[in-house]
Design a protein around this motif. Structure first.
Motif, PDB file in Angstrom:
ATOM      1  N   VAL A  98      13.617  13.039  -4.696  1.00 33.74           N
ATOM      2  CA  VAL A  98      13.195  12.071  -3.668  1.00 33.74           C
ATOM      3  C   VAL A  98      12.634  12.809  -2.451  1.00 33.74           C
ATOM      4  O   VAL A  98      13.072  13.914  -2.117  1.00 33.74           O
ATOM      5  CB  VAL A  98      14.342  11.142  -3.200  1.00 33.74           C
ATOM      6  N   TRP A  99      11.661  12.167  -1.807  1.00 29.75           N
ATOM      7  CA  TRP A  99      11.223  12.614  -0.485  1.00 29.75           C
ATOM      8  C   TRP A  99      12.410  12.546   0.464  1.00 29.75           C
ATOM      9  O   TRP A  99      13.267  11.655   0.321  1.00 29.75           O
ATOM     10  CB  TRP A  99      10.121  11.690   0.044  1.00 29.75           C
ATOM     11  N   GLU A 100      12.437  13.439   1.440  1.00 28.75           N
ATOM     12  CA  GLU A 100      13.573  13.482   2.361  1.00 28.75           C
ATOM     13  C   GLU A 100      13.087  13.322   3.801  1.00 28.75           C
ATOM     14  O   GLU A 100      12.268  14.099   4.285  1.00 28.75           O
ATOM     15  CB  GLU A 100      14.321  14.809   2.161  1.00 28.75           C
ATOM     16  N   MET A 128       7.835  11.152  -8.552  1.00 26.81           N
ATOM     17  CA  MET A 128       6.511  10.618  -8.871  1.00 26.81           C
ATOM     18  C   MET A 128       5.387  11.613  -8.621  1.00 26.81           C
ATOM     19  O   MET A 128       4.227  11.306  -8.863  1.00 26.81           O
ATOM     20  CB  MET A 128       6.258   9.345  -8.070  1.00 26.81           C
ATOM     21  N   CYS A 129       5.706  12.797  -8.129  1.00 32.05           N
ATOM     22  CA  CYS A 129       4.660  13.777  -7.833  1.00 32.05           C
ATOM     23  C   CYS A 129       4.180  14.448  -9.123  1.00 32.05           C
ATOM     24  O   CYS A 129       4.984  14.881  -9.943  1.00 32.05           O
ATOM     25  CB  CYS A 129       5.173  14.850  -6.881  1.00 32.05           C
ATOM     26  N   HIS A 130       2.865  14.537  -9.264  1.00 30.46           N
ATOM     27  CA  HIS A 130       2.263  15.184 -10.429  1.00 30.46           C
ATOM     28  C   HIS A 130       1.134  16.082  -9.951  1.00 30.46           C
ATOM     29  O   HIS A 130       0.440  15.743  -9.000  1.00 30.46           O
ATOM     30  CB  HIS A 130       1.723  14.131 -11.403  1.00 30.46           C
ATOM     31  N   TYR A 155      -2.296  14.724  -9.075  1.00 28.24           N
ATOM     32  CA  TYR A 155      -2.481  13.732  -8.025  1.00 28.24           C
ATOM     33  C   TYR A 155      -1.938  14.206  -6.687  1.00 28.24           C
ATOM     34  O   TYR A 155      -2.568  14.054  -5.648  1.00 28.24           O
ATOM     35  CB  TYR A 155      -1.792  12.425  -8.438  1.00 28.24           C
ATOM     36  N   CYS A 156      -0.744  14.791  -6.708  1.00 29.68           N
ATOM     37  CA  CYS A 156      -0.081  15.124  -5.456  1.00 29.68           C
ATOM     38  C   CYS A 156       0.932  16.217  -5.736  1.00 29.68           C
ATOM     39  O   CYS A 156       2.041  15.940  -6.154  1.00 29.68           O
ATOM     40  CB  CYS A 156       0.606  13.864  -4.906  1.00 29.68           C
ATOM     41  N   ASN A 157       0.525  17.463  -5.539  1.00 31.76           N
ATOM     42  CA  ASN A 157       1.464  18.563  -5.829  1.00 31.76           C
ATOM     43  C   ASN A 157       2.316  18.874  -4.599  1.00 31.76           C
ATOM     44  O   ASN A 157       2.519  20.021  -4.240  1.00 31.76           O
ATOM     45  CB  ASN A 157       0.737  19.803  -6.348  1.00 31.76           C
ATOM     46  N   ARG A 158       2.813  17.822  -3.969  1.00 33.68           N
ATOM     47  CA  ARG A 158       3.574  18.020  -2.728  1.00 33.68           C
ATOM     48  C   ARG A 158       5.045  18.331  -2.973  1.00 33.68           C
ATOM     49  O   ARG A 158       5.878  18.183  -2.090  1.00 33.68           O
ATOM     50  CB  ARG A 158       3.395  16.828  -1.795  1.00 33.68           C
ATOM     51  N   TYR A 159       5.359  18.780  -4.187  1.00 35.43           N
ATOM     52  CA  TYR A 159       6.690  19.356  -4.430  1.00 35.43           C
ATOM     53  C   TYR A 159       6.680  20.826  -4.047  1.00 35.43           C
ATOM     54  O   TYR A 159       7.702  21.485  -4.145  1.00 35.43           O
ATOM     55  CB  TYR A 159       7.096  19.171  -5.901  1.00 35.43           C
TER      56      TYR A 159
HETATM   57 CU    CU Z   1       3.669  13.410  -4.388  1.00 33.61          CU
END
Ligand code: CU
Ligand code: CA
Ligand code: CA
Length: 269
Positions: A198-200, A236-238, A241-245
């Motif tokens: 999860v986003w924190e 949901m990060c992939h 699309y969004c490598n914001r992990y």
């Molecule tokens: Cu993301």
């Protein structure tokens, strides 16, 4: 702190790389669980923003077909369904139940809800700088909390999305939605799931450039803003699309917003 990684998003204000000095602090190894949040609600009668508004945002793949058909969508991100009757107790819409997810992160909690939990528990949200320092686990400028490779030796070390976003999630990492807060191995400082799951929420207001010339000692972000910082990415990060992990990645949301992939961890000191 920060990155100039070629895989990053400069427009998010991920850079420049800078030296930050922090006073000692403590931070929880895990995000707050449904069980912990239930204890807080029982003690205080707290009503979350999602409950007050009567809806929250659910990934449409988690909805029964009829609900998914009826739901309003977020235009720019149509996989987000606006679902009445969704809240932390009913994470996948009315009729769903967080009961079996006691050791999963609480979701559908706004920044305000997170603050209320902190007030009750004698804690606080970490500043963005504290969050990043803790998330790095002692590694300098690594892309992930464990190093530079996403799946070393083919092993999944965090809960994100595999397959084709947003239509097919193979859950090769073992989890379709949220994972228990202690899934996977912790980072060098003992923190679990800083990347993914999860986003924190962090304490700071979000700005893409305040930090460029901002304080270098115990930075707390700009004095005002419209959105609060979120860090770490989610299930949901992939990469497509969004490598914001990635550990230096940043995001933000308005402080009364909630969704099925946003939670928080607490700090103190
Ligand atoms: Cu993301
Ligand atoms: Ca996953
Ligand atoms: Ca996380």
């Amino acid at each position: 702190m920060g990155t100039d990684d070629a895989e990053g998003f400069p427009a998010d204000g991920e850079g420049p790389v800078r030296q930050i000095e922090l006073s000692p602090f403590r931070i929880d190894p895990t995000t707050v669980t449904n069980a912990q949040f239930a204890t807080f609600v029982k003690a205080t009668g707290h009503v979350t923003d999602a409950e007050r508004f009567g809806f929250s945002f659910v990934f449409d793949g988690f909805l029964p077909p009829q609900l998914a058909r009826q739901a309003q969508r977020v235009q720019a991100a149509p996989w987000w369904a606006v679902v009445p009757g969704t809240d932390w107790r009913h994470p996948h819409g009315p009729g769903s139940d967080a009961g079996a997810l006691q050791n999963h992160p609480v979701v559908h909690v706004s920044w305000h809800d997170a603050q209320a939990y902190c007030d009750w528990s004698g804690t606080r949200l970490p500043t963005e700088a504290e969050w990043e320092y803790a998330a790095r686990g002692g590694l300098e400028q690594a892309r992930y909390p464990w190093g530079d490779e996403l799946t070393p030796g083919g092993r999944h070390l965090c809960n994100i999305w595999q397959g084709d976003f947003p239509t097919r999630n193979t859950a090769a990492d073992g989890h379709l939605g949220t994972a228990p807060v202690k899934a996977y191995r912790p980072n060098g400082y003992g923190l679990y799931n800083v990347a993914g799951n999860v986003w924190e929420w962090c304490a700071d207001w979000f700005s893409v450039d305040f930090h460029v010339t901002g304080p270098r000692l115990d930075p707390t972000g700009p004095a005002e803003g419209t959105s609060r910082v979120m860090r770490g990415g989610s299930h949901m990060c992939h990469e497509s699309y969004c490598n914001r992990y990635r550990i230096a990645a940043r995001s933000a949301n308005t402080p009364d917003s909630s969704a099925g992939n946003i939670g928080f961890r607490v700090a103190a000191g």
